[in-house]
Design a protein around this motif. Structure first.
Motif, PDB file in Angstrom:
ATOM      1  N   GLN A 175     113.464 -34.554 -32.687  1.00 33.56           N
ATOM      2  CA  GLN A 175     112.903 -34.085 -32.189  1.00 33.56           C
ATOM      3  C   GLN A 175     111.711 -33.173 -32.423  1.00 33.56           C
ATOM      4  O   GLN A 175     110.476 -33.847 -31.388  1.00 33.56           O
ATOM      5  CB  GLN A 175     113.551 -33.219 -31.202  1.00 33.56           C
ATOM      6  N   VAL A 188     115.048 -35.261 -23.709  1.00 32.68           N
ATOM      7  CA  VAL A 188     116.545 -34.290 -24.293  1.00 32.68           C
ATOM      8  C   VAL A 188     117.920 -34.423 -23.817  1.00 32.68           C
ATOM      9  O   VAL A 188     117.487 -35.131 -22.895  1.00 32.68           O
ATOM     10  CB  VAL A 188     115.452 -32.986 -24.554  1.00 32.68           C
ATOM     11  N   ALA A 192     114.724 -19.552 -28.376  1.00 31.29           N
ATOM     12  CA  ALA A 192     113.880 -21.279 -28.560  1.00 31.29           C
ATOM     13  C   ALA A 192     114.799 -21.558 -28.689  1.00 31.29           C
ATOM     14  O   ALA A 192     115.352 -21.643 -29.917  1.00 31.29           O
ATOM     15  CB  ALA A 192     112.478 -20.871 -29.530  1.00 31.29           C
ATOM     16  N   ARG A 193     114.221 -22.969 -28.140  1.00 33.34           N
ATOM     17  CA  ARG A 193     115.218 -24.128 -27.690  1.00 33.34           C
ATOM     18  C   ARG A 193     115.308 -24.413 -29.771  1.00 33.34           C
ATOM     19  O   ARG A 193     114.224 -24.608 -29.984  1.00 33.34           O
ATOM     20  CB  ARG A 193     115.086 -24.850 -27.293  1.00 33.34           C
ATOM     21  N   ILE A 194     116.823 -24.893 -30.113  1.00 32.20           N
ATOM     22  CA  ILE A 194     115.834 -25.348 -31.569  1.00 32.20           C
ATOM     23  C   ILE A 194     116.367 -26.995 -32.184  1.00 32.20           C
ATOM     24  O   ILE A 194     116.788 -27.803 -30.987  1.00 32.20           O
ATOM     25  CB  ILE A 194     117.558 -25.415 -32.336  1.00 32.20           C
ATOM     26  N   LEU A 195     114.881 -28.249 -32.328  1.00 26.03           N
ATOM     27  CA  LEU A 195     114.879 -29.119 -32.240  1.00 26.03           C
ATOM     28  C   LEU A 195     115.482 -30.027 -33.399  1.00 26.03           C
ATOM     29  O   LEU A 195     115.478 -29.610 -33.803  1.00 26.03           O
ATOM     30  CB  LEU A 195     113.309 -29.272 -31.647  1.00 26.03           C
TER      31      LEU A 195
END
Length: 102
Positions: free
Chosen positions: A90, A102, A83-86
Motif C-alpha cells: 500500500q 483498502v 495514523a493508519r499503518i500501511l
C-alpha cells in the motif's frame, strides 16, 4: 480553595501554588501539564510538590481538576486517532500516486 487529592483535603490558593513551585525546575514530560508562570510542569510533579505525597497516591485528573479551578492553564493528552499503518504494498502504491483500495 479546598480540594481533595488522594482522599486528603488541601487548602490551595493560586499564590500558594506559585510560591510552592518557585525555583523548581520542570521535569521533561509528554503527558498532561500545567502552565505555572511561564513554565510547563508535568501534572504529577505539581501534585507531588503541593501534597508532599508519592506520585502513585493520586491521579493526574485530581491535580488537573484542582489546578483548573484555581485558574491555571492545563494541557491534556491529545485524543487524536493514530495514523493508519500501511502495508509495504500500500505504501509503495501510494508513493506511485495510485493508492490501492483498502
Amino acid at each position: 480553595m479546598r480540594c481533595v487529592i488522594a482522599r486528603f483535603p488541601f487548602e490551595l490558593t493560586k499564590s500558594g501554588v506559585l510560591e510552592s513551585m518557585k525555583g523548581i525546575k520542570p521535569e521533561p514530560g509528554t503527558g498532561e501539564s500545567v502552565i505555572i508562570g511561564r513554565r510547563h510542569y508535568p501534572v504529577k510533579q505539581v501534585g507531588q510538590v503541593l501534597t508532599r505525597q508519592d506520585r502513585r497516591d493520586f491521579s493526574a485528573g485530581e491535580v488537573l481538576r484542582a489546578m483548573t479551578q484555581l485558574g491555571f492553564t492545563c494541557r491534556t493528552l491529545s485524543t487524536t486517532a493514530p495514523a493508519r499503518i500501511l502495508s509495504s504494498l500500500q505504501q509503495a502504491s501510494a508513493m506511485l500516486g495510485t493508492p490501492m483500495p483498502v
